[in-house]
Enzyme design. Sequence first.
Site, PDB file in Angstrom:
ATOM      1  N   GLY A 284       0.819  -1.196   0.000  1.00 52.66           N
ATOM      2  CA  GLY A 284       0.000   0.000   0.000  1.00 52.66           C
ATOM      3  C   GLY A 284       0.859   1.254   0.000  1.00 52.66           C
ATOM      4  CB  SER A 285       0.190   4.626   1.371  1.00 50.00           C
ATOM      5  OG  SER A 285      -1.037   4.784   0.681  1.00 50.00           O
TER       6      SER A 285
END
Length: 572
Positions: A284-285
């Site tokens: 993810g981020s």
Amino acid sequence: MKRLNAGLLVVAFVLSLFAGRLVQLQTIESGHYTARALEQRLRKIDLPAVRGDITDAQGNPLAMTVEARLIYADPSVIKPEKRQQIAGALAPMLGLDQAAVLKQLSRQNSRYEVLAHGVRPDQARLVLGMKFLGIGTYPEYRREYPNDSLAAGVIGFVNAEGRGGAGLEYSMNRQLAGRAGWQRIEISPDGQHIPMGEDQKRPPVPGKGLRLTLMRDVQYKAQQAIEAQVKATGARSGSVIVMDPRNGQLLAMASAPGYDPNDYGKSNWRRWGSPLVQEAYEPGSTGKVVTAAAVLERGGVTPETTFRVPYSVRRYDRTFHDSEEHATERLTFAGVLAKSSNVGTILASERIDQDTLYKFLRDFGFGQKTAVGLPAETPGQLRAPKQWSGTDRYPIAFGQSLSVNALQMASVYSTIANGGVRVAPNLVAGTTADDGSFTPAAAPAQKRVISQRTAQEIRDMLEGVTTKEGTAPKAQIPGYRVAGKTGTAQIVNPSTGTYEDGGYTASFAGFAPADAPQLVVQVVLQHPTRGSYFGGDVAAPVFKDVMNFALQTRKIPPSGSRAPSVKIYADD
């Protein structure tokens, strides 16, 4: 007289036969029968080597070998009417199945049956105190884990056969185990060892000990913190890594749920491995920092470069959007990272081609094992650009459609914290010999991945993440400058092959002090089901708790400088 003489001759003849046979037995064939008699009394017993200890960086024992006893039986001297009594007494005391013990005691053609290994000496004395004919003991060793479940996913355990069954006990078994020996001893008719009897022996060679880079106190804190958060959030699992970015040393590798290696058989076998290296997930981020490094170095982007960021963008047949709906914003690239905008990251990533993005991912360690020494490590998944579809580059840019293990991700942030130089993660500081001498492990590999200037720019931008305007103000530590990144990635639902109803991976990776990084902490929670599932809400507080403790334990002074002013929004 004739009959008497005849009788005497017969007797004399018979006696001469006996005498001849006696001479034959005592002289001509004496060696053969002596050897057969000795063979009946001799028993070959394996002599296990003393297994090397596993300690933390300060020498505190994490796995150790202690004295124990082997309990054996000589069924040939046990009276049939006594078998049931002996089995009934020994089985519950030794934790054995009574029927199985009785079966061993009933093997009339056997003179040596091992009933139990690793029995404590005091318990063995109780066994001998019962004075059962045909029951004896012999010295051996057993493995103990004095800290119970602490670092069990890293250390592993030794199985009933005396071989490593998981963790470092498995992957380093050859070094730890040494070489077993053997001994032939004489057993008396009542099944006891004859102390002054025939004795042949090949001494065992002790194993080498392992000194790890882990710090027991930091490991304990990390494990305590992740266990509490897994329970509080209803997560499927969780992990914490504490790492020194300057030398790649791992100070803590904690995971939950865990198990007690002293009694591993009572736990689910799925817990025996280390999810820190065995479980692949989409970062993810937290993976956006790699894209940031690539566009800063090759895309002509600076932290102040302005992007007009809507809530969603459409590329080919797919629509990508941010995690929360918002009006179109004018963000600096530092602001894109601080607010963890998927759309802003996509816009920035279009400044480079997909081959460049792939190269930076590989340089940071994606798609490659860390080779830290733990078994069954996954390299994660990173397909080559020629296998990407037309839209794959966009989710890859913001940390989806690829996977990593937790240690790979911790290494990414260590690289940034270390000025752009990647130092391979390492867990084993060296080995110790039987005489106490220490042999250090080879120095870890190093490679410059990005320039020092780019690393510094990313470090400054990551400090913006922990401000009130960023996604992780809960990661702030009073007195210290903190840099890091949140991650909230969707999990693929295995029943459908899509993200629908798959849950989320919440994570936070960061370092401190941000002005002179000395520690990196990576936190991952898989599929939290209670409360928030955002990394800034559930992973960042664990980071703060563990990092604060580690800073105090390592006696790292507070930051001596003020954090840079990170511009989030562009001027109109």
